[in-house]
Scaffold this motif. Structure first.
Motif, PDB file in Angstrom:
ATOM      1  N   LYS A  21      -3.262   8.005 -42.654  1.00  0.00           N
ATOM      2  CA  LYS A  21      -2.881   8.540 -43.966  1.00  0.00           C
ATOM      3  C   LYS A  21      -2.058   9.827 -43.839  1.00  0.00           C
ATOM      4  O   LYS A  21      -1.879  10.353 -42.752  1.00  0.00           O
ATOM      5  CB  LYS A  21      -4.148   8.785 -44.796  1.00  0.00           C
ATOM      6  CG  LYS A  21      -4.860   7.484 -45.187  1.00  0.00           C
ATOM      7  CD  LYS A  21      -6.043   7.750 -46.110  1.00  0.00           C
ATOM      8  CE  LYS A  21      -6.729   6.442 -46.503  1.00  0.00           C
ATOM      9  NZ  LYS A  21      -7.906   6.672 -47.380  1.00  0.00           N
ATOM     10  N   CYS A  24      -4.820  13.025 -43.305  1.00  0.00           N
ATOM     11  CA  CYS A  24      -6.033  12.886 -42.503  1.00  0.00           C
ATOM     12  C   CYS A  24      -5.833  11.715 -41.545  1.00  0.00           C
ATOM     13  O   CYS A  24      -4.801  11.067 -41.567  1.00  0.00           O
ATOM     14  CB  CYS A  24      -7.266  12.650 -43.392  1.00  0.00           C
ATOM     15  SG  CYS A  24      -7.171  11.111 -44.342  1.00  0.00           S
ATOM     16  N   CYS A  26      -7.505   8.834 -41.418  1.00  0.00           N
ATOM     17  CA  CYS A  26      -8.024   7.533 -41.877  1.00  0.00           C
ATOM     18  C   CYS A  26      -6.955   6.441 -41.784  1.00  0.00           C
ATOM     19  O   CYS A  26      -5.774   6.717 -41.952  1.00  0.00           O
ATOM     20  CB  CYS A  26      -8.495   7.630 -43.321  1.00  0.00           C
ATOM     21  SG  CYS A  26      -9.920   8.694 -43.522  1.00  0.00           S
ATOM     22  N   CYS A  38     -12.088   6.098 -45.713  1.00  0.00           N
ATOM     23  CA  CYS A  38     -11.864   7.423 -46.269  1.00  0.00           C
ATOM     24  C   CYS A  38     -12.779   8.453 -45.621  1.00  0.00           C
ATOM     25  O   CYS A  38     -13.755   8.113 -44.952  1.00  0.00           O
ATOM     26  CB  CYS A  38     -12.007   7.458 -47.791  1.00  0.00           C
ATOM     27  SG  CYS A  38     -12.964   6.158 -48.508  1.00  0.00           S
ATOM     28  N   CYS A  39     -12.412   9.719 -45.831  1.00  0.00           N
ATOM     29  CA  CYS A  39     -13.134  10.845 -45.224  1.00  0.00           C
ATOM     30  C   CYS A  39     -13.148  11.986 -46.239  1.00  0.00           C
ATOM     31  O   CYS A  39     -12.546  11.867 -47.309  1.00  0.00           O
ATOM     32  CB  CYS A  39     -12.426  11.248 -43.933  1.00  0.00           C
ATOM     33  SG  CYS A  39     -10.849  12.065 -44.230  1.00  0.00           S
ATOM     34  N   CYS A  42      -9.447  12.841 -47.680  1.00  0.00           N
ATOM     35  CA  CYS A  42      -8.790  11.979 -48.675  1.00  0.00           C
ATOM     36  C   CYS A  42      -9.706  11.685 -49.866  1.00  0.00           C
ATOM     37  O   CYS A  42      -9.276  11.084 -50.847  1.00  0.00           O
ATOM     38  CB  CYS A  42      -8.217  10.714 -48.032  1.00  0.00           C
ATOM     39  SG  CYS A  42      -9.378   9.732 -47.099  1.00  0.00           S
TER      40      CYS A  42
HETATM   41 ZN   LIG Z   1      -9.285  10.419 -44.855  1.00  0.00          ZN
END
Ligand SMILES: [Zn+2]
Length: 478
Positions: A21, A24, A26, A38-39, A42
């Motif tokens: 992304k 980040c 991901c 996701c993390c 995001c």
């Molecule tokens: Zn992320």
């Protein structure tokens, strides 16, 4: 309606094909279990810090260079503030004041007329998540897997006046992005989507009319229909003496109508301000030069090269370059077979016919250039005839078989055996005495008839040049 003209500008959102992304690490892979990619970054958790993915910047610069834009040495990210459940931070990180690329253009051609379409800017931003409304009566669900997927937005000037020009522009842009390898441009998966800003004005009028925006139309056909409908709707209003509301409209392709979605929000309503979490971007000139040097050959250059290097007609060159995937198959096959015109014919005629028959998209073609090159070699060497070659090609197209092996296993090769052929020639001469008499009295048609009979008995696999020679000499001796 003759006295009105349409004025159209586009905002094209392109999802970049980076692995991770924009801010980040991901994965950007399409699909997957909801909220599995996701993390905290995001998902917009407080206290997290975004870090720009260098590849996103590189792809944006490459796109800018390919569309004649100036690359801004000092650019910045801004926050576009609005609350919506698919946007976990309540703002989208985008670029407003200093976008990375500006002032470019693309030349299009419609009905032989060339026209330059201005590109106002290209900026980088992040995608939002996805709301799912149809799985529960009471609740809506949110999937943040798309949240933070990198996008570039290409904003044109209002330089287009017809749906034909709009589609020509989008097709050209799509092909450039495909050749650059920065996006897969799949409209059906939403990785290439266009918003259409349209207004109408009386011919000769200088100032622009009030425009409406139609969002996220997902096919070229639908874009054409939406433009026709919206222009007519606006003209009808003006003819009735009514005014046009500046608003965002949704195109309903199934019913062929556009519907008011919301009144258009202006930039100031988003309370844009520079993002304090991301430092200003300073793009090194040397790096831009490096990216420029690495730019792949684009379509126009390819067309010229195919005509010069491979001596192909312009018609062939245009078809072969109409997709990067087709051009790749052509170039790889030519590198092995060294017979450009034959390769071009097999791709333009048989490959494209089977793509239509089998409903296969060009990016899903699976046959190897080696097997097509081998097939061409077999035909060239007179080892198989064209009818059989076409049948074998269907198997190559479907299952990527090795034609040499297949010909051997199924004994499809052309028969060159002199003794065997003489025997068949003599049999046919014996069985068709009338044709022999006709031939002797000078009727050419009789010779063709005898040839046909021999080829029929050989099931089309005899070497026609040899049969011709043998038949003539046998007839001479009578
Ligand atoms: Zn992320």
């Amino acid at each position: 309606m003759y006295k009105y003209e349409k004025v159209i500008g586009l905002e094209v959102h392109v999802e970049l094909s980076t692995k991770s992304k924009i801010f980040c690490g991901c994965s950007t892979e399409f699909g997957g279990r909801p909220n599995s990619k996701c993390c905290p970054i995001c998902m917009g958790m407080p206290g997290t810090l975004p870090v720009l993915n260098r590849r996103v910047l590189e792809y944006a610069i490459a796109t800018g260079l390919a569309t004649g834009c100036t690359i801004r040495e000092y650019s910045r990210f801004d926050r576009k503030n609005y609350f919506y459940p698919d946007l976990p931070k309540s703002y989208q990180t985008s670029q407003l004041y200093l976008p990375i690329c500006y002032e470019g253009s693309l030349e299009i051609e419609v009905d032989g007329i060339k026209k330059k379409i201005g590109i106002h800017e290209i900026h980088m931003e992040e995608d939002a998540g996805k709301l799912i409304h149809d799985q529960d009566d009471e609740f809506s669900f949110i999937d943040y897997n798309r949240s933070g997927v990198p996008l570039i937005e290409i904003v044109t000037k209002p330089d287009m006046n017809s749906k034909e020009e709009v589609i020509a522009f989008l097709e050209k842009l799509q092909l450039i992005l495909e050749y650059l390898g920065v996006s897969d441009c799949k409209m059906q998966e939403g990785s290439f989507r266009a918003d259409i800003n349209l207004s109408v004005r009386k011919k000769g009028q200088k100032e622009l009319g009030t425009r409406t925006e139609m969002k996220n139309i997902n096919s070229f056909k639908a874009i054409g229909r939406a433009i026709d409908y919206e222009a007519k709707r606006q003209i009808d209003l003006l003819e009735k003496g009514e005014s046009i509301e500046q608003e965002t409209r949704r195109w309903d392709d199934a019913n062929g109508i556009s519907l008011s979605l919301r009144s258009k929000i202006n930039a100031k309503d988003y309370r844009y301000f520079p993002d304090p979490d991301l430092p200003p971007l300073v793009v090194d000139k040397d790096w831009v030069d490096e990216i420029r040097k690495r730019q792949p050959e684009l379509r126009e250059e390819k067309i010229q090269r195919y005509m010069k290097e491979f001596k192909l007609p312009e018609y062939d060159a245009k078809i072969l370059t109409s997709s990067k995937y087709l051009a790749d198959i052509f170039e790889k096959t030519v590198a092995i077979s060294k017979n450009p015109k034959e390769v071009s014919n097999w791709i333009m005629i048989e490959t494209m016919r089977l793509m239509r028959d089998r409903q296969v998209q060009v990016e899903n073609i699976t046959f190897s250039p080696e097997n097509l090159a081998r097939l061409i070699e077999l035909v060239e060497a007179g080892k198989i005839n064209r009818t059989i070659a076409k049948e074998i090609f269907e198997l190559i197209f479907d299952e990527d078989i090795d034609p040499e092996v297949y010909v051997k296993e199924h004994q499809l090769g052309v028969v060159d055996d002199r003794d065997l052929l003489i025997k068949v020639v003599q049999e046919v001469i014996r069985d068709f005495p009338d044709s022999v008499t006709d031939y002797k009295s000078g009727k050419d048609k009789a010779f063709k008839h005898l040839m046909g009979q021999i080829m029929k008995r050989m099931k089309g696999k005899a070497n026609p040049v040899l049969v011709n020679e043998l038949l003539r000499s046998e007839l001479e001796e009578l």
